[in-house]
Design a protein around this motif. Sequence first.
Motif, PDB file in Angstrom:
ATOM      1  N   GLU A 172      40.198  50.627 -35.725  1.00 22.36           N
ATOM      2  CA  GLU A 172      41.331  49.607 -35.226  1.00 22.36           C
ATOM      3  C   GLU A 172      41.549  49.788 -33.960  1.00 22.36           C
ATOM      4  OE1 GLU A 172      43.384  52.711 -37.829  1.00 22.36           O
ATOM      5  OE2 GLU A 172      41.846  51.166 -38.147  1.00 22.36           O
ATOM      6  N   LYS A 173      41.138  50.936 -33.237  1.00 17.17           N
ATOM      7  CA  LYS A 173      41.519  51.317 -31.863  1.00 17.17           C
ATOM      8  C   LYS A 173      39.890  51.478 -31.224  1.00 17.17           C
ATOM      9  CE  LYS A 173      45.840  53.332 -32.556  1.00 17.17           C
ATOM     10  NZ  LYS A 173      46.611  54.693 -32.685  1.00 17.17           N
ATOM     11  N   ALA A 174      38.995  51.159 -31.839  1.00 17.39           N
ATOM     12  CA  ALA A 174      37.751  51.327 -31.012  1.00 17.39           C
ATOM     13  C   ALA A 174      37.586  50.502 -29.838  1.00 17.39           C
ATOM     14  CB  ALA A 174      36.551  51.090 -32.142  1.00 17.39           C
ATOM     15  N   TYR A 175      38.102  49.442 -29.914  1.00 18.94           N
ATOM     16  CA  TYR A 175      37.981  48.192 -28.531  1.00 18.94           C
ATOM     17  C   TYR A 175      38.529  49.033 -27.447  1.00 18.94           C
ATOM     18  CZ  TYR A 175      43.185  47.559 -28.955  1.00 18.94           C
ATOM     19  OH  TYR A 175      44.610  47.651 -28.884  1.00 18.94           O
ATOM     20  N   ARG A 176      39.631  50.004 -27.519  1.00 18.45           N
ATOM     21  CA  ARG A 176      40.148  50.461 -26.280  1.00 18.45           C
ATOM     22  C   ARG A 176      38.882  51.013 -25.602  1.00 18.45           C
ATOM     23  NH1 ARG A 176      46.080  52.821 -28.412  1.00 18.45           N
ATOM     24  NH2 ARG A 176      46.729  50.713 -28.969  1.00 18.45           N
ATOM     25  N   LEU A 177      37.889  51.742 -26.279  1.00 18.77           N
ATOM     26  CA  LEU A 177      36.932  52.523 -25.431  1.00 18.77           C
ATOM     27  C   LEU A 177      35.981  51.507 -24.593  1.00 18.77           C
ATOM     28  CD1 LEU A 177      35.448  54.343 -28.614  1.00 18.77           C
ATOM     29  CD2 LEU A 177      36.786  55.261 -26.809  1.00 18.77           C
ATOM     30  N   LEU A 178      36.193  50.369 -24.758  1.00 23.81           N
ATOM     31  CA  LEU A 178      35.577  49.334 -23.768  1.00 23.81           C
ATOM     32  C   LEU A 178      36.408  48.555 -23.020  1.00 23.81           C
ATOM     33  CD1 LEU A 178      32.709  47.954 -25.971  1.00 23.81           C
ATOM     34  CD2 LEU A 178      32.489  49.335 -24.004  1.00 23.81           C
ATOM     35  N   ASN A 179      37.721  48.210 -23.359  1.00 21.37           N
ATOM     36  CA  ASN A 179      38.843  47.509 -22.659  1.00 21.37           C
ATOM     37  C   ASN A 179      38.601  47.585 -20.932  1.00 21.37           C
ATOM     38  OD1 ASN A 179      39.650  45.566 -24.621  1.00 21.37           O
ATOM     39  ND2 ASN A 179      41.625  46.508 -24.437  1.00 21.37           N
ATOM     40  N   ALA A 216      39.042  43.285 -36.284  1.00 24.45           N
ATOM     41  CA  ALA A 216      38.940  43.709 -37.911  1.00 24.45           C
ATOM     42  C   ALA A 216      37.884  42.797 -38.444  1.00 24.45           C
ATOM     43  CB  ALA A 216      40.374  43.769 -38.411  1.00 24.45           C
ATOM     44  N   PRO A 217      36.725  43.165 -38.806  1.00 23.33           N
ATOM     45  CA  PRO A 217      36.148  44.473 -38.251  1.00 23.33           C
ATOM     46  C   PRO A 217      35.936  44.678 -36.766  1.00 23.33           C
ATOM     47  CG  PRO A 217      34.473  43.351 -39.376  1.00 23.33           C
ATOM     48  CD  PRO A 217      35.637  42.518 -39.437  1.00 23.33           C
ATOM     49  N   PRO A 218      36.100  45.648 -36.235  1.00 24.37           N
ATOM     50  CA  PRO A 218      35.618  45.678 -34.523  1.00 24.37           C
ATOM     51  C   PRO A 218      34.415  45.173 -34.263  1.00 24.37           C
ATOM     52  CG  PRO A 218      35.905  48.004 -35.592  1.00 24.37           C
ATOM     53  CD  PRO A 218      36.121  47.025 -36.796  1.00 24.37           C
ATOM     54  N   LYS A 219      34.235  44.362 -33.305  1.00 22.77           N
ATOM     55  CA  LYS A 219      32.764  43.921 -32.910  1.00 22.77           C
ATOM     56  C   LYS A 219      32.882  44.110 -31.399  1.00 22.77           C
ATOM     57  CE  LYS A 219      32.678  40.531 -36.585  1.00 22.77           C
ATOM     58  NZ  LYS A 219      34.083  40.393 -37.010  1.00 22.77           N
ATOM     59  N   LEU A 220      31.804  43.723 -30.990  1.00 24.03           N
ATOM     60  CA  LEU A 220      31.527  44.040 -29.271  1.00 24.03           C
ATOM     61  C   LEU A 220      30.315  43.039 -28.846  1.00 24.03           C
ATOM     62  CD1 LEU A 220      28.951  45.866 -28.735  1.00 24.03           C
ATOM     63  CD2 LEU A 220      30.569  47.803 -29.066  1.00 24.03           C
ATOM     64  N   THR A 221      30.147  42.770 -27.731  1.00 22.20           N
ATOM     65  CA  THR A 221      29.041  41.925 -27.296  1.00 22.20           C
ATOM     66  C   THR A 221      28.303  43.025 -26.134  1.00 22.20           C
ATOM     67  OG1 THR A 221      30.444  40.699 -25.685  1.00 22.20           O
ATOM     68  CG2 THR A 221      30.066  40.075 -27.816  1.00 22.20           C
ATOM     69  N   GLU A 241      16.290  44.733 -31.976  1.00 25.38           N
ATOM     70  CA  GLU A 241      15.790  43.478 -32.952  1.00 25.38           C
ATOM     71  C   GLU A 241      15.158  43.898 -34.004  1.00 25.38           C
ATOM     72  OE1 GLU A 241      15.814  40.048 -29.411  1.00 25.38           O
ATOM     73  OE2 GLU A 241      13.789  41.078 -29.616  1.00 25.38           O
ATOM     74  N   GLN A 242      14.025  45.149 -33.910  1.00 27.90           N
ATOM     75  CA  GLN A 242      13.416  45.601 -34.886  1.00 27.90           C
ATOM     76  C   GLN A 242      14.432  46.182 -36.028  1.00 27.90           C
ATOM     77  OE1 GLN A 242      10.422  47.544 -32.620  1.00 27.90           O
ATOM     78  NE2 GLN A 242       9.257  45.528 -32.303  1.00 27.90           N
ATOM     79  N   GLY A 243      15.108  47.344 -35.492  1.00 29.96           N
ATOM     80  CA  GLY A 243      15.807  48.199 -36.171  1.00 29.96           C
ATOM     81  C   GLY A 243      17.198  47.604 -36.759  1.00 29.96           C
ATOM     82  N   GLY A 244      17.804  46.844 -36.099  1.00 31.58           N
ATOM     83  CA  GLY A 244      19.226  46.292 -36.574  1.00 31.58           C
ATOM     84  C   GLY A 244      20.302  46.948 -36.388  1.00 31.58           C
ATOM     85  N   THR A 245      20.017  48.339 -35.404  1.00 33.62           N
ATOM     86  CA  THR A 245      21.411  49.092 -35.164  1.00 33.62           C
ATOM     87  C   THR A 245      21.037  49.459 -33.629  1.00 33.62           C
ATOM     88  OG1 THR A 245      20.080  51.066 -35.680  1.00 33.62           O
ATOM     89  CG2 THR A 245      21.460  50.144 -37.477  1.00 33.62           C
ATOM     90  N   PHE A 246      22.472  49.750 -33.116  1.00 36.58           N
ATOM     91  CA  PHE A 246      22.290  50.338 -31.868  1.00 36.58           C
ATOM     92  C   PHE A 246      23.573  51.031 -31.491  1.00 36.58           C
ATOM     93  CE2 PHE A 246      24.115  46.064 -31.422  1.00 36.58           C
ATOM     94  CZ  PHE A 246      25.321  46.118 -30.479  1.00 36.58           C
ATOM     95  N   ALA A 247      23.692  51.966 -30.491  1.00 38.78           N
ATOM     96  CA  ALA A 247      24.956  52.578 -29.997  1.00 38.78           C
ATOM     97  C   ALA A 247      25.169  52.022 -28.598  1.00 38.78           C
ATOM     98  CB  ALA A 247      24.883  54.108 -30.119  1.00 38.78           C
ATOM     99  N   ILE A 248      26.477  52.045 -28.159  1.00 38.03           N
ATOM    100  CA  ILE A 248      27.066  51.971 -26.991  1.00 38.03           C
ATOM    101  C   ILE A 248      27.726  53.190 -26.657  1.00 38.03           C
ATOM    102  CG2 ILE A 248      28.791  50.750 -25.553  1.00 38.03           C
ATOM    103  CD1 ILE A 248      26.344  48.615 -26.319  1.00 38.03           C
ATOM    104  N   GLU A 302      28.653  44.865 -34.830  1.00 39.92           N
ATOM    105  CA  GLU A 302      29.871  45.507 -35.442  1.00 39.92           C
ATOM    106  C   GLU A 302      30.018  46.682 -35.393  1.00 39.92           C
ATOM    107  OE1 GLU A 302      31.705  45.610 -39.963  1.00 39.92           O
ATOM    108  OE2 GLU A 302      30.016  44.241 -39.689  1.00 39.92           O
ATOM    109  N   VAL A 303      31.199  47.318 -34.978  1.00 41.90           N
ATOM    110  CA  VAL A 303      31.434  48.960 -34.787  1.00 41.90           C
ATOM    111  C   VAL A 303      31.405  49.378 -36.267  1.00 41.90           C
ATOM    112  CG1 VAL A 303      32.678  50.721 -33.626  1.00 41.90           C
ATOM    113  CG2 VAL A 303      32.260  48.217 -32.759  1.00 41.90           C
ATOM    114  N   VAL A 304      30.299  50.294 -36.675  1.00 41.85           N
ATOM    115  CA  VAL A 304      30.700  51.027 -37.812  1.00 41.85           C
ATOM    116  C   VAL A 304      31.112  52.478 -37.755  1.00 41.85           C
ATOM    117  CG1 VAL A 304      28.937  49.415 -38.969  1.00 41.85           C
ATOM    118  CG2 VAL A 304      28.149  51.556 -37.745  1.00 41.85           C
TER     119      VAL A 304
END
Length: 196
Positions: free
Chosen positions: A11-18, A47-52, A66-73, A145-147
């Motif tokens: 619930e505080k993950a968005y603060r990492l990008l704000n 909720a759930p946390p999302k990013l673009t 696109e092939q794997g369906g996951t990524f990290a920022i 979606e941030v997991v």
Amino acid sequence: MDTHILPVELEKAYRLLNHGPTVLVSASHGGIDNVMAAAWACALDFAPPKLTVVLDRASYTRRLIEQGGTFAIQIPTAAQLDLTLAVGSISGGEVKDKLARCGVELFRAEGAAQQPLVAGCSAWLACRLIPEPHNQQTYDLFIGEVVGAWADSRVFRNGHWLFEQTDPQWRSLHHVAGGHFYAIGEAMTGSNPEEV
């Protein structure tokens, strides 16, 4: 995993990008890892946390996502300026040893084994791609979606950045144009309108 890297409540993950930093985007598929830099990433939902993040169609990392369906920022530090510029300038599709050439060290976090994470950053957000083919093809816009989220406790604790309390090398990078960046500046606190 480094003992300074601690989980961040989702619930505080968005603060990492704000604060609008330049980010590193990493992905893996078919045993191939890659990392690229991106300037256009932001928090989208709580909720759930999302990013673009905007990923050019020519980028190799985009194909892996696109092939794997996951990524990290991840949030690179001022100390990683040259690494950030290098991974943003060299294509993993053209240079097979890109990560070694750029000095990228990867690790995997518990609960996010699919996403390679870049060592030395100040924060990491593991994401599951929310497929939106129209947005991806028309606008190069990807939604995740941030997991899982983690931050280095030397610079982010209790849901807050501590840039003013740490060595300036921990500051986040902010891309302007070409190879020109700024590091985040000093903290400022405004007056509450109810107290004026």
